[in-house]
Scaffold this active site. Sequence first.
Site, short mmCIF file in Angstrom:
data_model
loop_
_atom_site.label_atom_id
_atom_site.label_comp_id
_atom_site.label_asym_id
_atom_site.label_seq_id
_atom_site.Cartn_x
_atom_site.Cartn_y
_atom_site.Cartn_z
N GLY A 1 45.72 29.47 37.12
CA GLY A 1 46.15 29.63 35.74
C GLY A 1 45.03 30.20 34.89
O GLY A 1 44.39 31.19 35.25
N ALA A 2 44.78 29.56 33.75
CA ALA A 2 43.75 30.05 32.83
C ALA A 2 42.35 29.95 33.42
O ALA A 2 41.41 30.56 32.89
CB ALA A 2 43.81 29.26 31.52
N GLY B 1 41.52 31.16 36.27
CA GLY B 1 41.28 32.31 37.14
C GLY B 1 41.83 32.13 38.54
O GLY B 1 42.87 31.52 38.75
N SER C 1 45.78 30.93 42.76
CA SER C 1 45.79 31.11 41.32
C SER C 1 45.60 29.77 40.63
O SER C 1 46.26 28.78 40.98
CB SER C 1 47.12 31.73 40.85
OG SER C 1 47.31 32.99 41.43
N GLY D 1 51.87 35.95 38.66
CA GLY D 1 51.56 35.87 40.08
C GLY D 1 51.97 37.13 40.82
O GLY D 1 51.26 37.58 41.74
N ASP D 2 53.10 37.71 40.45
CA ASP D 2 53.55 38.95 41.09
C ASP D 2 52.59 40.10 40.78
O ASP D 2 52.31 40.94 41.64
CB ASP D 2 54.96 39.30 40.62
CG ASP D 2 55.97 38.21 40.93
OD1 ASP D 2 55.77 37.50 41.94
OD2 ASP D 2 56.94 38.07 40.17
#
Length: 308
Positions: A218-219, A221, A216, A247-248
């Site tokens: 963040g913004a 992608g 991941s 994240g979950d």
Amino acid sequence: MITTITLNTAVDVTYTMDRVTAGTSHRVTDVHRRAGGKGLNVARVLMALGHQATVTGLVGGAPGDMVRRELADAGLREELVGIAGDTRQTVTVVDRASGDTSVFLEPGPFVTTAEWTAFKDVCRRLLTESRVVVLSGSLPPGLHEGAYAELVALAAERDVPAVLDTVGAPLLKALGAGPALVKPNRDELRETLGTDDAVAGARHLLRAGARAVVVSLGADGMIALTTEGDWRAVPPRRIPGNPTGAGDAAIAALSAGIAEGTPWPERLRQAVAVSAAAVRAPLAGDFDSATHHELLGLVQTEPLLTRP
């Protein structure tokens, strides 16, 4: 059925304030308490996506009883194993003015050898009816760093794909058991491997035994490095809100994709859309349905050819 394992369950408390200023007293405008832990959040999202999920893990004391009651009220099947120690509490503080979120994590109760053995017996039984197993979060005191490696190996013995979301030594020690997927974020990858290069870090985890790695960003992608190819998926815009459960939510979408046999580009697109929609929800384990449906048609997925 998808089974989620949370060895360090929690009662999650979220405080929302108009403004947070260090070194002063604060008046809390909103307080939310709910059963927490990463695997519980994954199970809630799976249920919202239309998948049957079973929650297992370790709980104890009055907080553990609260976790059981809330899961029952939510309609989630639970096969939690009781321990002597009290389930921990986590506190999330949301600053409305800045949009910043701070999270305070207690270590959790001590788990004895007998309690760990009892849990593994329950895990073996649940694996016989599971299409995918998700192992999420930190290890409570008393469990050794190879605990996740043991559980991934149990899943491998029964040909059940294992999705692992943890960090540091517990992640590294589990790679040799061959998890189907590991999903660190960029900060967790840095903490585990000491690198800011997401692609290089993901390739290291693949060489160490993971069959697929999603990071991941963040913004920016997510990237996926797999035996079938490498991809990147990017949301159309930055989504404001509380990122605590994003994240979950991504883990839920990726696990559903494994269970359904969805091709990797679509699997990654779903994960980015659900993850971004979770940022719009006030509590971890939820996502905004309207944002999810909007983003599904807008997330761009492309082969990963260059370093992000």
